[in-house]
Design a protein around this motif. Structure first.
Motif, PDB file in Angstrom:
ATOM      1  N   ARG A 184       0.843  -1.216   0.000  1.00 27.77           N
ATOM      2  CA  ARG A 184       0.000   0.000   0.000  1.00 27.77           C
ATOM      3  C   ARG A 184       0.870   1.256   0.000  1.00 27.77           C
ATOM      4  N   ALA A 185       1.894   1.271   0.848  1.00 30.32           N
ATOM      5  CA  ALA A 185       2.756   2.469   0.958  1.00 30.32           C
ATOM      6  C   ALA A 185       3.448   2.750  -0.374  1.00 30.32           C
ATOM      7  N   ARG A 186       3.962   1.709  -1.030  1.00 30.62           N
ATOM      8  CA  ARG A 186       4.651   1.923  -2.310  1.00 30.62           C
ATOM      9  C   ARG A 186       3.684   2.404  -3.383  1.00 30.62           C
ATOM     10  N   THR A 187       2.476   1.864  -3.366  1.00 31.43           N
ATOM     11  CA  THR A 187       1.486   2.272  -4.375  1.00 31.43           C
ATOM     12  C   THR A 187       1.058   3.715  -4.157  1.00 31.43           C
ATOM     13  N   ILE A 188       0.809   4.068  -2.891  1.00 30.25           N
ATOM     14  CA  ILE A 188       0.394   5.446  -2.585  1.00 30.25           C
ATOM     15  C   ILE A 188       1.512   6.424  -2.953  1.00 30.25           C
ATOM     16  N   PHE A 189       2.756   6.005  -2.767  1.00 33.09           N
ATOM     17  CA  PHE A 189       3.894   6.858  -3.148  1.00 33.09           C
ATOM     18  C   PHE A 189       3.841   7.166  -4.652  1.00 33.09           C
ATOM     19  N   LEU A 190       3.533   6.134  -5.456  1.00 36.46           N
ATOM     20  CA  LEU A 190       3.453   6.343  -6.910  1.00 36.46           C
ATOM     21  C   LEU A 190       2.268   7.240  -7.289  1.00 36.46           C
ATOM     22  N   VAL A 191       1.147   7.051  -6.585  1.00 30.00           N
ATOM     23  CA  VAL A 191      -0.034   7.896  -6.854  1.00 30.00           C
ATOM     24  C   VAL A 191       0.313   9.358  -6.583  1.00 30.00           C
ATOM     25  N   GLU A 192       0.975   9.591  -5.443  1.00 34.16           N
ATOM     26  CA  GLU A 192       1.353  10.973  -5.093  1.00 34.16           C
ATOM     27  C   GLU A 192       2.388  11.527  -6.067  1.00 34.16           C
ATOM     28  N   ALA A 193       3.294  10.652  -6.517  1.00 31.94           N
ATOM     29  CA  ALA A 193       4.291  11.099  -7.501  1.00 31.94           C
ATOM     30  C   ALA A 193       3.591  11.516  -8.793  1.00 31.94           C
ATOM     31  N   GLY A 194       2.580  10.743  -9.210  1.00 33.02           N
ATOM     32  CA  GLY A 194       1.824  11.082 -10.422  1.00 33.02           C
ATOM     33  C   GLY A 194       1.163  12.446 -10.294  1.00 33.02           C
ATOM     34  N   LEU A 195       0.557  12.697  -9.124  1.00 35.32           N
ATOM     35  CA  LEU A 195      -0.114  13.994  -8.917  1.00 35.32           C
ATOM     36  C   LEU A 195       0.906  15.138  -8.874  1.00 35.32           C
ATOM     37  N   SER A 196       2.054  14.853  -8.285  1.00 30.98           N
ATOM     38  CA  SER A 196       3.098  15.873  -8.222  1.00 30.98           C
ATOM     39  C   SER A 196       3.611  16.205  -9.626  1.00 30.98           C
TER      40      SER A 196
END
Lengths: 175, 169
Positions: free
Chosen positions: B61-73
């Motif tokens: 979950r943490a790794r996936t959320i990191f990628l989601v936030e990276a996409g938004l950034s």
């Protein structure tokens, strides 16, 4: 070229604000490199003088970690000021040109005021955050910058941009 | 300087507005976004390979959320940047490229290519719905490469038009 298909420039003071913002961004970037050690030393001394604010306990291992984290955020604030000021200077020039050309007289003036104030004010929030970190801590500094600068000035820019996009859409539909 | 057509101006403005709004959303809606992302990972257990082991699943979950936030950034930074790129390059096309046909050829790739940052929104959603690797590959292959390629093509075309002496500055 007719007046209708040429860009109209925004008022001179808007362009001056945008250029000064870009100058500040450049100076900020240069200062971060030139005075890196001095800035870090100043922030560290200011934090050590306020142990309660930062939760310093007097144990070197614990305190150093807290100071390091605060210094990283202090540096990040300066870096984000540099980046946002460069970008928003250009955003002001581009968007106020659109507002001056396509916004109409009354809406155009209001849009230019919002875009200029919002665009110039927002990046200063990062500078404020960095300046507050040594005195108020990371989170309290961020909360102050958020409510006093980021939300009002960033909000002004967001509202103005969607408003302007709406006006351009209406103009397209009327043609 | 001449003004490009209204649809081009509108796309540039929408990109800037989207970039600003994404930045604000990342800051103000971080906690709800994390909760929503986490719920989407749980709803797509198979594609994320959740095992039922709390420790392992939390890591996924943490790794996936990191990628989601990276996409938004990336959406925030690229939308701001490409909104400006479209504004200035299309103004250059309108002002310095002679010939209606040349201009008509250059506006579409520049405008559609400038939508490249929307690919990062697709990236964030695809990572949640298809899994990390498959989501990233989907966004890169079908959106980011296509739109980025168009933007590059438009910029090369603008360069060629100017170099060919068709500019009238």
């Amino acid at each position: 070229m007719t007046a209708d298909d040429a860009w109209r420039l925004p008022p001179w003071w808007v362009l001056l604000v945008a250029v000064l913002l870009i100058v500040c961004a450049e100076l900020g970037g240069a200062s971060m490199v030139r005075f890196k050690l001095e800035l870090a030393r100043w922030a560290r001394d200011a934090m050590l003088a306020r142990p309660a604010v930062h939760g310093l306990v007097g144990v070197r291992d614990v305190d150093e970690r807290i100071l390091d984290e605060a210094l990283v955020k202090f540096d990040a604030g300066l870096r984000l000021f540099h980046l946002h000021a460069e970008g928003m200077g250009l955003v002001i020039i581009a968007t106020t040109s659109v507002a001056a050309t396509l916004g109409g007289r009354r809406a155009g003036r209001a849009l230019i005021a919002l875009l200029t104030a919002g665009g110039a004010g927002y990046p200063l929030g990062y500078l404020l955050w960095s300046a507050l970190i040594p005195y108020r801590g990371i989170e309290e500094g961020k909360a102050i910058a958020e409510w006093s600068v980021w939300i009002p000035f960033g909000g002004a820019t967001i509202v103005a941009l969607w408003w302007l996009a709406g006006l351009v859409t209406l103009r397209m539909l009327r043609r | 300087m001449k003004r490009p057509p209204l649809p081009v101006v509108l796309v540039a403005l929408l990109l800037l507005a989207l970039g600003e709004t994404a930045g604000a959303a990342m800051s103000q809606l971080r906690a709800p976004l994390e909760r929503w992302s986490s719920a989407r990972v749980d709803a797509n257990r198979a594609v994320h390979g959740l095992s039922g082991s709390a420790e392992y699943d939390d890591e996924v979950r943490a790794r996936t959320i990191f990628l989601v936030e990276a996409g938004l950034s990336f959406l925030h930074t690229h939308a701001e940047g490409l909104g400006l790129v479209l504004f200035f390059t299309s103004t250059l096309v309108a002002s310095a490229v002679g010939g209606r046909r040349w201009r008509a050829l250059l506006y579409p790739p520049l405008t559609v290519g400038a939508l490249f940052p929307v690919g990062y929104l697709v990236y964030s959603v695809a990572v949640l719905e298809l899994g990390r690797d498959a989501g990233v590959e989907f966004a890169e292959r079908w959106v980011l490469t296509v739109l980025g390629g168009l933007a590059i093509l438009g910029l090369l075309g603008l360069g060629a038009a100017l170099a060919a002496g068709r500019g009238r500055a």
